[in-house]
Design a protein around this motif. Sequence first.
Motif, PDB file in Angstrom:
ATOM      1  N   GLY A 348      36.127  38.722  24.241  1.00 41.72           N
ATOM      2  CA  GLY A 348      36.519  40.122  24.117  1.00 41.72           C
ATOM      3  C   GLY A 348      36.029  40.971  25.265  1.00 41.72           C
ATOM      4  N   VAL A 349      36.049  40.407  26.468  1.00 45.90           N
ATOM      5  CA  VAL A 349      35.551  41.107  27.656  1.00 45.90           C
ATOM      6  C   VAL A 349      36.730  41.484  28.549  1.00 45.90           C
ATOM      7  CG1 VAL A 349      34.213  40.856  29.785  1.00 45.90           C
ATOM      8  CG2 VAL A 349      33.294  40.007  27.619  1.00 45.90           C
ATOM      9  N   TYR A 350      36.665  42.698  29.079  1.00 45.47           N
ATOM     10  CA  TYR A 350      37.672  43.175  30.026  1.00 45.47           C
ATOM     11  C   TYR A 350      36.964  44.008  31.084  1.00 45.47           C
ATOM     12  CZ  TYR A 350      41.457  46.158  31.848  1.00 45.47           C
ATOM     13  OH  TYR A 350      42.328  46.831  32.657  1.00 45.47           O
ATOM     14  N   LYS A 351      37.214  43.674  32.340  1.00 42.34           N
ATOM     15  CA  LYS A 351      36.632  44.441  33.437  1.00 42.34           C
ATOM     16  C   LYS A 351      37.728  44.711  34.462  1.00 42.34           C
ATOM     17  CE  LYS A 351      32.055  42.274  33.015  1.00 42.34           C
ATOM     18  NZ  LYS A 351      30.954  41.607  33.747  1.00 42.34           N
ATOM     19  N   ARG A 352      37.764  45.938  34.929  1.00 42.32           N
ATOM     20  CA  ARG A 352      38.751  46.301  35.932  1.00 42.32           C
ATOM     21  C   ARG A 352      38.121  47.254  36.944  1.00 42.32           C
ATOM     22  NH1 ARG A 352      43.596  50.590  35.239  1.00 42.32           N
ATOM     23  NH2 ARG A 352      44.627  50.308  37.247  1.00 42.32           N
ATOM     24  N   LEU A 353      38.281  46.929  38.197  1.00 41.26           N
ATOM     25  CA  LEU A 353      37.839  47.797  39.282  1.00 41.26           C
ATOM     26  C   LEU A 353      39.066  48.229  40.081  1.00 41.26           C
ATOM     27  CD1 LEU A 353      34.738  45.812  40.603  1.00 41.26           C
ATOM     28  CD2 LEU A 353      34.741  47.757  39.044  1.00 41.26           C
ATOM     29  N   LEU A 355      40.242  49.860  43.627  1.00 38.37           N
ATOM     30  CA  LEU A 355      39.720  50.049  44.975  1.00 38.37           C
ATOM     31  C   LEU A 355      40.743  50.756  45.858  1.00 38.37           C
ATOM     32  CD1 LEU A 355      38.334  47.291  43.811  1.00 38.37           C
ATOM     33  CD2 LEU A 355      37.562  47.020  46.136  1.00 38.37           C
ATOM     34  N   LYS A 356      40.212  51.564  46.759  1.00 39.21           N
ATOM     35  CA  LYS A 356      41.026  52.211  47.781  1.00 39.21           C
ATOM     36  C   LYS A 356      40.256  52.133  49.085  1.00 39.21           C
ATOM     37  CE  LYS A 356      43.339  56.604  48.859  1.00 39.21           C
ATOM     38  NZ  LYS A 356      43.629  57.973  48.367  1.00 39.21           N
ATOM     39  N   ASN A 357      40.866  51.577  50.097  1.00 42.26           N
ATOM     40  CA  ASN A 357      40.197  51.376  51.383  1.00 42.26           C
ATOM     41  C   ASN A 357      38.878  50.624  51.209  1.00 42.26           C
ATOM     42  OD1 ASN A 357      42.265  52.832  52.692  1.00 42.26           O
ATOM     43  ND2 ASN A 357      41.210  54.779  52.295  1.00 42.26           N
ATOM     44  N   ASP A 358      38.895  49.617  50.322  1.00 35.51           N
ATOM     45  CA  ASP A 358      37.738  48.736  50.065  1.00 35.51           C
ATOM     46  C   ASP A 358      36.577  49.452  49.402  1.00 35.51           C
ATOM     47  OD1 ASP A 358      38.853  46.323  51.264  1.00 35.51           O
ATOM     48  OD2 ASP A 358      38.680  47.404  53.163  1.00 35.51           O
ATOM     49  N   ARG A 359      36.805  50.638  48.872  1.00 40.38           N
ATOM     50  CA  ARG A 359      35.781  51.369  48.123  1.00 40.38           C
ATOM     51  C   ARG A 359      36.200  51.469  46.660  1.00 40.38           C
ATOM     52  NH1 ARG A 359      35.018  51.180  53.615  1.00 40.38           N
ATOM     53  NH2 ARG A 359      33.119  52.274  54.224  1.00 40.38           N
ATOM     54  N   ILE A 360      35.249  51.354  45.744  1.00 40.07           N
ATOM     55  CA  ILE A 360      35.535  51.521  44.322  1.00 40.07           C
ATOM     56  C   ILE A 360      35.824  52.988  44.042  1.00 40.07           C
ATOM     57  CG2 ILE A 360      34.606  51.351  41.983  1.00 40.07           C
ATOM     58  CD1 ILE A 360      32.876  49.043  42.920  1.00 40.07           C
ATOM     59  N   ILE A 361      36.955  53.260  43.417  1.00 41.25           N
ATOM     60  CA  ILE A 361      37.254  54.637  43.012  1.00 41.25           C
ATOM     61  C   ILE A 361      37.374  54.751  41.489  1.00 41.25           C
ATOM     62  CG2 ILE A 361      38.386  55.187  45.195  1.00 41.25           C
ATOM     63  CD1 ILE A 361      41.069  54.953  43.690  1.00 41.25           C
ATOM     64  N   GLY A 362      37.398  53.613  40.796  1.00 39.58           N
ATOM     65  CA  GLY A 362      37.489  53.658  39.350  1.00 39.58           C
ATOM     66  C   GLY A 362      37.034  52.348  38.744  1.00 39.58           C
ATOM     67  N   ALA A 363      36.507  52.423  37.523  1.00 36.91           N
ATOM     68  CA  ALA A 363      36.040  51.227  36.832  1.00 36.91           C
ATOM     69  C   ALA A 363      36.232  51.395  35.335  1.00 36.91           C
ATOM     70  CB  ALA A 363      34.569  50.962  37.141  1.00 36.91           C
ATOM     71  N   VAL A 364      36.683  50.336  34.671  1.00 33.80           N
ATOM     72  CA  VAL A 364      36.754  50.274  33.216  1.00 33.80           C
ATOM     73  C   VAL A 364      36.109  48.964  32.786  1.00 33.80           C
ATOM     74  CG1 VAL A 364      38.229  50.225  31.180  1.00 33.80           C
ATOM     75  CG2 VAL A 364      38.903  51.580  33.159  1.00 33.80           C
ATOM     76  N   LEU A 365      35.095  49.041  31.940  1.00 36.95           N
ATOM     77  CA  LEU A 365      34.396  47.855  31.449  1.00 36.95           C
ATOM     78  C   LEU A 365      34.391  47.883  29.935  1.00 36.95           C
ATOM     79  CD1 LEU A 365      31.199  47.947  33.723  1.00 36.95           C
ATOM     80  CD2 LEU A 365      33.416  46.917  34.262  1.00 36.95           C
ATOM     81  N   TYR A 366      34.712  46.763  29.329  1.00 34.76           N
ATOM     82  CA  TYR A 366      34.648  46.657  27.872  1.00 34.76           C
ATOM     83  C   TYR A 366      34.036  45.310  27.520  1.00 34.76           C
ATOM     84  CZ  TYR A 366      35.754  47.002  22.963  1.00 34.76           C
ATOM     85  OH  TYR A 366      35.638  47.071  21.603  1.00 34.76           O
ATOM     86  N   GLY A 367      33.094  45.332  26.585  1.00 39.16           N
ATOM     87  CA  GLY A 367      32.472  44.102  26.130  1.00 39.16           C
ATOM     88  C   GLY A 367      31.206  43.759  26.875  1.00 39.16           C
ATOM     89  N   GLU A 368      31.212  43.909  28.193  1.00 36.57           N
ATOM     90  CA  GLU A 368      30.032  43.742  29.029  1.00 36.57           C
ATOM     91  C   GLU A 368      29.944  44.947  29.958  1.00 36.57           C
ATOM     92  OE1 GLU A 368      30.097  40.090  31.170  1.00 36.57           O
ATOM     93  OE2 GLU A 368      29.908  38.822  29.387  1.00 36.57           O
TER      94      GLU A 368
END
Length: 815
Positions: A348-353, A355-368
């Motif tokens: 039940g784990v979901y992770k999403r990053l 990226l724009k120009n190799d920089r993180i601009i958003g993150a969603v983490l569920y479960g971990e």
Amino acid sequence: MAEKLVIIGNGMAPGRMLEHLFEADPHRYDVTIFNAEPRVNYNRLMLSPVLSGEKTYEDIITHGDDWYATHGVTLHKSSPVTQIDRATRTVVSANGIVARYDRLVIATGSSPFIPPLPGRELDGVVTYRDLDDVDTMLRACERGGRAVVLGGGLLGLEAAAGLRQRGMEVTVLHLAPTLMERQLDPAGGYLLEKAFAARDIKVVTRASTREILGNGRVEAVRLEGGAEFPADLFVMAVGIRPSTALAKAAGLAVNRGIVVDDQLRTDDPAIHALGECAEHRGTCYGLVAPLYEMGEVLAKSLLDQPASYQGSVTSTKLKVTGIDLFSAGDFAEGEDREEIVLRDATAGVYKRLVLKNDRIIGAVLYGETADGPWFFDMLKKGTDTRPMRDTLIFGQAYQGGAPLDPMAAVAALPDDAEICGCNGVCKARITGAISGKGLTGLDEVRAHTKASASCGSCTHLVEQLLHITLGDGYNPAAVKPICPCTVYGHGDVRRLIAAKGLKSIPAVMQELQWSTSCGCARCRPALNYYLVAEWPGECEDDGQSRFINERVHANIQKDGTYSVVPRMWGGMTSAKELRAIADVADKFAIPAVKVTGGQRIDLLGVRKQDLPAVWADLNAAGMVSGAAYAKGLRTVKTCVGSDWCRFGTQDSTGLGIRLEKFMWGSWTPAKLKLAVSGCPRNCAEATCKDIGVICVDSGYDIHFAGAAGLEIKGTKVLCHADSDNEALEIIVALTQLYREQGHYLERIYKWLDRVGIDSIRAAVVDDLARRRHYFDRFVYSQRFAQVDPWEERVNGKDAHEFAAMAEFGLPVAAE
């Protein structure tokens, strides 16, 4: 002599500001606070634990009475300010207290947004914003019963969890398709809904509330569409709006919030605004972290120290015990962005990053979520992720790893999960035969179990079971995936949707471990079709996952206008219908009117914003959508048959009309065209259609799998039917078999090439019980499909699709 600092409001933002102020210079100001509540400052973030019983009010007090005494602060409780006199620099409270200021801080926070629903004044209808609201809900919990929470955002879900923990039956109504849509993408929202369902909290999305019912006290809530939910308590948690009335009355600049500069000053240099009531660079913040950052800047500004508030990047964490969720930044899709996605369906784990120009601009983490602060720090600092790109998604402590097993979803299926639908073979029978009989190949499994021996759509699943059972001694044949988002082919996805009971696109993507967060233009329409076909009436037809023609129910033309084709049953029409078409063409200055090859009339050049009005006029004449845009039944072409033609052997027009009225509205993997010819002279060209009927003296010869487009193919003869009833039953069963086995965008002739005519004949001709099964499945699905989309949109559905311009005013999200 100390300057006089007056603060209106005693929430978390001014409390944090005062901490910074007193730490830097405890004697600069003589501080007076006016608080509308009858209590000291407390941590509003902890209201949910108080509601659930995990904490008490005393546990969440931030500054007790002794803190105010120690710092020489005058705190007026239960004293809301009613007037600011900027000329005399005084404020007046509702209970008559007057205080003069040298500097004034407005920290009035926000007010709950209360939708203008009929019945909102009933007892038992509450908002969820402060400790008084919590006390009201706790009293309701003592009586027990059923609670309905309006709003699936942070506050609403926390309220729902707390009420459930207190023993109430809880339902959450949410207008959007997924929970917490402002903080989560659809995949995260799906997992969150799943977690709440596991807590016996019912979640209803796409729920538009019409009214609150009751006689003096709330008794139920009714939705648009008529569904009702019994309620002894109705909690509104649909967002907040900045409390700006006091500032506006004082003549300060106010937009959505009180307008402030980078030093949190209003347009009056002696007055500052802080927290949820403030609007900085066009943004009002409803989360606590930005309010604390504002408080630190304002403390420095009040001490005439250099300080500048530049805005905040926000992160979110749901405060429900046992649910790990983290969201930060901007996770919307965009052409200039890329994403990294990790899914572990079993855990039940979901992770999403994002990226724009190799920089993180958003993150969603569920479960971990342990790496949430690390990702958030990189987001705020703009860290270059290129040196760690291959391992970034695994987190800060990653020490190596292996790629995820693409067969995990198949391995996780229960033993009784059906693998081969044609022959009713479950997983345990296949794996048992492989182990018990020493089977080593696909042909052996087919011989012993019949799995994959009919239509072949489950072949790859059977091969994966061979691999799972035999290990590296067996390598499944390569199957072309639907798209780069997944390792699964069309047949695997269809079978797993059925076997795992998946009923939404986010569910499919999570459980089958999609490599993207929301799929792409190739897989989303396919998934939407498979869900509609497998779970009629149970899954939500996601219109946004269809192509533009199917979203607006008209065919887009090369100049951006649309064509409209009303249905003409079996090619028959009337003076009334022709007159209505002519009137519409004149009324809307439609530039072209053409007779189509499917015996209908096409109105070409309709402007998008005119579509609902055009449809309204055609509906008024009794005409419905001809679905000329659809992956579904298009036309049933007929000749005049035995009623008029001297060569006609049967009533071909009557059968064609009967077929079209029985089958209209049905979605299919690709477009579906039928024809009925009244004799072998074949004037209706039935032998080049997807399904065709040639009427003969003894009955009806049923053909199928023809094509007359990019490929030219004559039909194959399926069988002979003695009566029109038998012909209809066979054609409907054939269509349903194609619906259930066909790959999305696969025409009938390509489906025939893949599965073979013998398996099709076995299912819908030779085996009467199976034929009736497919016929009944089709009839059931038509209960949900035979709705005219033109009429729905005339009545207001998806009105935004046809508006030239729309403006939406939404309340600010709250933590």
